[in-house]
Scaffold this active site. Structure first.
Site, PDB file in Angstrom:
ATOM      1  N   GLU A 111       0.825  -1.209   0.000  1.00 17.30           N
ATOM      2  CA  GLU A 111       0.000   0.000   0.000  1.00 17.30           C
ATOM      3  C   GLU A 111       0.863   1.265   0.000  1.00 17.30           C
ATOM      4  O   GLU A 111       0.489   2.273  -0.612  1.00 17.30           O
ATOM      5  CB  GLU A 111      -0.960  -0.025   1.184  1.00 17.30           C
ATOM      6  CG  GLU A 111      -2.028  -1.102   1.028  1.00 17.30           C
ATOM      7  CD  GLU A 111      -2.961  -1.225   2.214  1.00 17.30           C
ATOM      8  OE1 GLU A 111      -4.185  -1.247   2.000  1.00 17.30           O
ATOM      9  OE2 GLU A 111      -2.466  -1.294   3.358  1.00 17.30           O
ATOM     10  N   GLU A 131      -4.100  -9.500   3.681  1.00 14.14           N
ATOM     11  CA  GLU A 131      -4.851  -9.102   4.883  1.00 14.14           C
ATOM     12  C   GLU A 131      -5.983 -10.054   5.231  1.00 14.14           C
ATOM     13  O   GLU A 131      -6.225 -10.335   6.415  1.00 14.14           O
ATOM     14  CB  GLU A 131      -5.401  -7.674   4.704  1.00 14.14           C
ATOM     15  CG  GLU A 131      -4.396  -6.575   4.990  1.00 14.14           C
ATOM     16  CD  GLU A 131      -3.501  -6.254   3.802  1.00 14.14           C
ATOM     17  OE1 GLU A 131      -2.771  -5.257   3.859  1.00 14.14           O
ATOM     18  OE2 GLU A 131      -3.515  -7.015   2.804  1.00 14.14           O
TER      19      GLU A 131
END
Length: 256
Positions: A111, A131
């Site tokens: 990210e 995640e």
């Protein structure tokens, strides 16, 4: 700067700030100390008039493994104010930022790379958003940005199955600007930084702002947003200098 600092900064070339995540024993995982140190470095990039471009990389052969899961139960997600993970993922910096990726760019580390304007990567590097395998969400730009950067179904496979993406495949999809041999991602980023620096600083800054402010808008609305930003640029000293230099077949002498 102490070699044990969670983030190291240097100026390898004039006007270029190199920001190195420096927790190699945990693949540069982000805890709260690293997050705040990186936010400090990015603030320096934005506020120092002598700096033109930033490069973000990691120590020890890896870019970043994301949030430090060992620190997470006590510290929570290492967000910095309204600027997001490590002060970057929700920030709106004016100056170009390049990710130089070696090894793993995983979870929050990926990210961070997605929040940069350009990405160079070694051909041995890889990206992943695992995640869901940890009961978490790629909430710092992964689920928002990735489906618009690579083919939708490839992005969804990464998000829903935690499947990794190799750097060569990322380059094939256009996510990586320059693919390099192992160990050379930083040099490629420095080359990109030099190319950016040859151009008008105000034109570079406004171009980036237009891209940030108009993404996702329809054309009519986008022009309405763009015009107040772009129109003044055409009356600047640098605009005149750029046109004159082109006519005279010489490099422009930009006003800084």
């Amino acid at each position: 700067m102490d070699s044990h600092d969670p983030v190291r900064t240097a100026e390898p070339r004039p006007g270029v700030l190199l920001v190195t995540l420096n927790r190699p024993h945990v693949r540069n995982a982000i805890d709260r100390a690293l997050a705040h140190a990186m936010d400090t470095a990015l603030t320096r990039l934005e506020e120092d008039p002598c700096l033109d471009v930033g490069i973000l990389t990691g120590a020890g052969g890896h870019f970043c493994s994301g949030m430090d899961l060992k620190a997470f139960p006590a510290e929570g997600v290492p967000l910095v104010a309204d600027r997001g993970l490590a002060g970057l993922t929700r920030a709106r910096g004016r100056k170009p930022l390049i990710a130089a990726v070696e090894g793993a760019a995983v979870a929050g580390g990926f990210e961070l790379a997605l929040a940069c304007d350009l990405i160079t990567a070694a051909d041995t590097a890889f990206f992943a958003l695992p995640e869901v395998a940890r009961g978490l969400i790629a909430a710092e730009g992964g689920a928002i940005r990735l489906p618009g950067r690579i083919p939708y179904h490839v992005a969804m496979e990464m998000l829903l199955t935690a499947a990794p993406l190799t750097a060569p495949d990322a380059a094939r999809y256009g996510l990586v600007n320059h693919l390099t041999p192992q160990g050379e991602a930083l040099e490629a980023a420095l080359t990109l930084a030099e190319r950016i620096q040859t151009h008008s600083r105000d034109a570079v800054h406004i171009t980036k702002q237009i891209v940030q402010d108009t993404r996702g808008l329809d054309d009519h609305t986008a022009y309405t947003v763009q015009n107040p930003l772009s129109t003044p640029v055409f009356t600047t000293t640098n605009a005149t200098e750029g046109a004159t230099a082109f006519t005279e077949k010489r490099p422009p002498a930009w006003h800084r």
